[in-house]
Design a protein around this motif. Sequence first.
Motif, short mmCIF file in Angstrom:
data_model
loop_
_atom_site.label_atom_id
_atom_site.label_comp_id
_atom_site.label_asym_id
_atom_site.label_seq_id
_atom_site.Cartn_x
_atom_site.Cartn_y
_atom_site.Cartn_z
N PRO A 84 -12.30 5.32 -9.88
CA PRO A 84 -10.90 5.67 -10.17
C PRO A 84 -10.13 5.97 -8.89
O PRO A 84 -10.66 6.56 -7.94
N GLY A 85 -8.87 5.51 -8.86
CA GLY A 85 -7.99 5.81 -7.74
C GLY A 85 -7.98 4.80 -6.62
O GLY A 85 -7.20 4.92 -5.68
N VAL A 86 -8.82 3.77 -6.70
CA VAL A 86 -8.91 2.81 -5.61
C VAL A 86 -7.72 1.84 -5.63
O VAL A 86 -7.17 1.52 -6.69
N PHE A 87 -7.33 1.38 -4.45
CA PHE A 87 -6.33 0.33 -4.31
C PHE A 87 -7.04 -0.93 -3.86
O PHE A 87 -7.73 -0.94 -2.84
N LEU A 88 -6.89 -2.01 -4.61
CA LEU A 88 -7.57 -3.28 -4.37
C LEU A 88 -6.57 -4.30 -3.87
O LEU A 88 -5.63 -4.67 -4.58
N ASP A 89 -6.75 -4.77 -2.64
CA ASP A 89 -5.82 -5.66 -1.95
C ASP A 89 -6.50 -7.02 -1.77
O ASP A 89 -7.44 -7.15 -0.99
N LEU A 90 -6.02 -8.03 -2.51
CA LEU A 90 -6.63 -9.37 -2.47
C LEU A 90 -5.73 -10.33 -1.71
O LEU A 90 -4.62 -10.63 -2.14
N VAL A 91 -6.22 -10.84 -0.58
CA VAL A 91 -5.38 -11.72 0.25
C VAL A 91 -6.05 -13.05 0.57
O VAL A 91 -5.44 -13.91 1.20
N GLY A 92 -7.30 -13.25 0.16
CA GLY A 92 -8.03 -14.42 0.62
C GLY A 92 -7.71 -15.72 -0.09
O GLY A 92 -7.51 -16.75 0.53
N GLY A 93 -7.67 -15.70 -1.42
CA GLY A 93 -7.53 -16.94 -2.17
C GLY A 93 -6.08 -17.34 -2.38
O GLY A 93 -5.24 -16.49 -2.66
N PHE A 94 -5.79 -18.62 -2.23
CA PHE A 94 -4.43 -19.12 -2.53
C PHE A 94 -4.53 -20.42 -3.33
O PHE A 94 -3.75 -21.34 -3.17
N SER A 95 -5.50 -20.45 -4.23
CA SER A 95 -5.72 -21.63 -5.06
C SER A 95 -6.15 -21.18 -6.45
O SER A 95 -6.90 -20.20 -6.58
N LEU A 116 9.10 -3.41 -6.16
CA LEU A 116 8.62 -2.13 -5.63
C LEU A 116 9.60 -1.56 -4.61
O LEU A 116 9.96 -0.38 -4.67
N VAL A 117 10.05 -2.39 -3.65
CA VAL A 117 10.90 -1.86 -2.59
C VAL A 117 12.30 -1.50 -3.11
O VAL A 117 12.97 -0.63 -2.54
N SER A 118 12.73 -2.15 -4.18
CA SER A 118 14.05 -1.87 -4.75
C SER A 118 14.02 -0.73 -5.76
O SER A 118 15.07 -0.26 -6.21
N GLY A 119 12.81 -0.31 -6.16
CA GLY A 119 12.68 0.76 -7.14
C GLY A 119 12.79 0.29 -8.58
O GLY A 119 12.83 1.12 -9.50
N ARG A 120 12.83 -1.02 -8.80
CA ARG A 120 12.90 -1.52 -10.18
C ARG A 120 11.58 -1.30 -10.93
O ARG A 120 11.56 -1.27 -12.15
N THR A 121 10.50 -1.20 -10.17
CA THR A 121 9.17 -0.99 -10.76
C THR A 121 8.52 0.23 -10.10
O THR A 121 8.64 0.41 -8.89
N THR A 122 7.86 1.03 -10.89
CA THR A 122 7.18 2.21 -10.37
C THR A 122 5.79 1.83 -9.87
O THR A 122 5.05 1.11 -10.54
N GLY A 123 5.46 2.29 -8.67
CA GLY A 123 4.14 2.04 -8.12
C GLY A 123 3.12 3.01 -8.69
O GLY A 123 3.06 3.23 -9.90
N ARG A 124 2.32 3.60 -7.82
CA ARG A 124 1.25 4.49 -8.29
C ARG A 124 1.85 5.69 -9.02
O ARG A 124 2.78 6.34 -8.54
N ILE A 178 -6.54 2.65 -11.10
CA ILE A 178 -6.95 1.55 -10.23
C ILE A 178 -5.80 0.55 -10.18
O ILE A 178 -5.27 0.14 -11.21
N ILE A 179 -5.41 0.16 -8.96
CA ILE A 179 -4.28 -0.76 -8.81
C ILE A 179 -4.72 -1.96 -7.98
O ILE A 179 -5.36 -1.81 -6.93
N LEU A 180 -4.37 -3.16 -8.45
CA LEU A 180 -4.70 -4.41 -7.78
C LEU A 180 -3.42 -5.08 -7.31
O LEU A 180 -2.47 -5.25 -8.10
N PHE A 181 -3.40 -5.48 -6.06
CA PHE A 181 -2.28 -6.23 -5.48
C PHE A 181 -2.81 -7.58 -5.03
O PHE A 181 -3.75 -7.67 -4.25
N SER A 188 0.82 -1.21 0.00
CA SER A 188 0.00 0.00 0.00
C SER A 188 0.85 1.26 0.00
O SER A 188 0.46 2.28 -0.59
N THR A 189 2.01 1.22 0.63
CA THR A 189 2.86 2.42 0.67
C THR A 189 3.34 2.81 -0.72
O THR A 189 3.73 3.97 -0.94
N TYR A 190 3.31 1.87 -1.66
CA TYR A 190 3.70 2.16 -3.04
C TYR A 190 2.50 2.29 -3.98
O TYR A 190 2.61 2.94 -5.03
N LEU A 191 1.37 1.67 -3.62
CA LEU A 191 0.29 1.49 -4.59
C LEU A 191 -1.00 2.22 -4.27
O LEU A 191 -1.80 2.47 -5.17
N SER A 192 -1.25 2.54 -3.02
CA SER A 192 -2.47 3.28 -2.68
C SER A 192 -2.19 4.77 -2.68
O SER A 192 -1.04 5.21 -2.66
#
Length: 321
Positions: A212-223, A275-283, A289-292, A115-119
């Motif tokens: 527009p502008g929402v950050f979507l954080d999906l953590v439930g499914g792992f299948s 994201l943390v290394s700066g190799r990819t630009t976040g928001r 709209i960004i999905l993680f 979220s610190t990079y994408l929201s």
Amino acid sequence: MRVLDAAEICARAPMGELIECLRKAFRDPPSAAVRQIAPIPGGHGDRLLLYMPAFDGAGTGAIKLVTIFPDNGSKGLPTIQAALVVFSATGTPVAVLDGAMVTRLRTGAASALASTYLSRADSVHLLVIGTGALAPYMALAHSTVRPIRRITVSGRREERARETADEIRSLLGGNIEVGIATALAEAVANADIICCATSSAQPVLAGKWLRPGVFLDLVGGFSPAKREVDDEAVLRSRLFVDTFEGALAEAGDLLQPLERGLISRERIEGELSDLVSGRTTGRRSADEIILFKSVGTAIEDLAAAKLIVAADGKRHTGKTP
């Protein structure tokens, strides 16, 4: 060897510190195998054992064992239970941690890190879809990195949604307004950050609801068989994952559109280490709209375990293990 319960783990892993530990861990990720899944006999044939190891360059490691028993709800027991064994750099077991609590904390921390990079930095309204044990910790994590003033909870049963809202109030204190959603589409349309923490096999969120502008954080499914959002949500979003290796093996929200040719592999722009290394630009703008998508990784378990055991060592022996 220390055995640490949920309360002790929470005391040793404040969310802000844990988020920064994960930021550091993803800059130079340790060796972590893809999660292994094995069936467990009994029930309706859907019981599972998950095995998740990670070791850093010095040899310090953590291995999490997770059991999933879907029939436990009828017995008043948790569906997901876990133990995390921590090893020193000499291969010595030094601690056994409540794996369920570690998972809740580190899952929330990973999403908050993303979220610190994408929201949007001015995000004030969080919608949590799902009322399981993870939900309050997702609220805690997102509120740690963004100025959240309002949290809305959505669940299949109103009674359980109210209970989850109460749990969030207890965890966060009284400075944030917490309520329940009466209409999910309306709640989605009004949210700045949406966290889906469900076990649904079918989408619970429609892309047409997203503003527009929402950050979507999906953590439930792992299948590959589970989805929390529909194709339109994926198509409207810039896409990021916790790890490519895990998401491309387990994330049904992305794998199903990939398999049908609706999106290409290149649409997934980066993982947390990028994201943390700066190799990819976040928001890049306030309107996108960004999905993680997070399926979890042992990298996070090891980072959390090292923080927890180090805090324990300082408190009880005056030394850092």
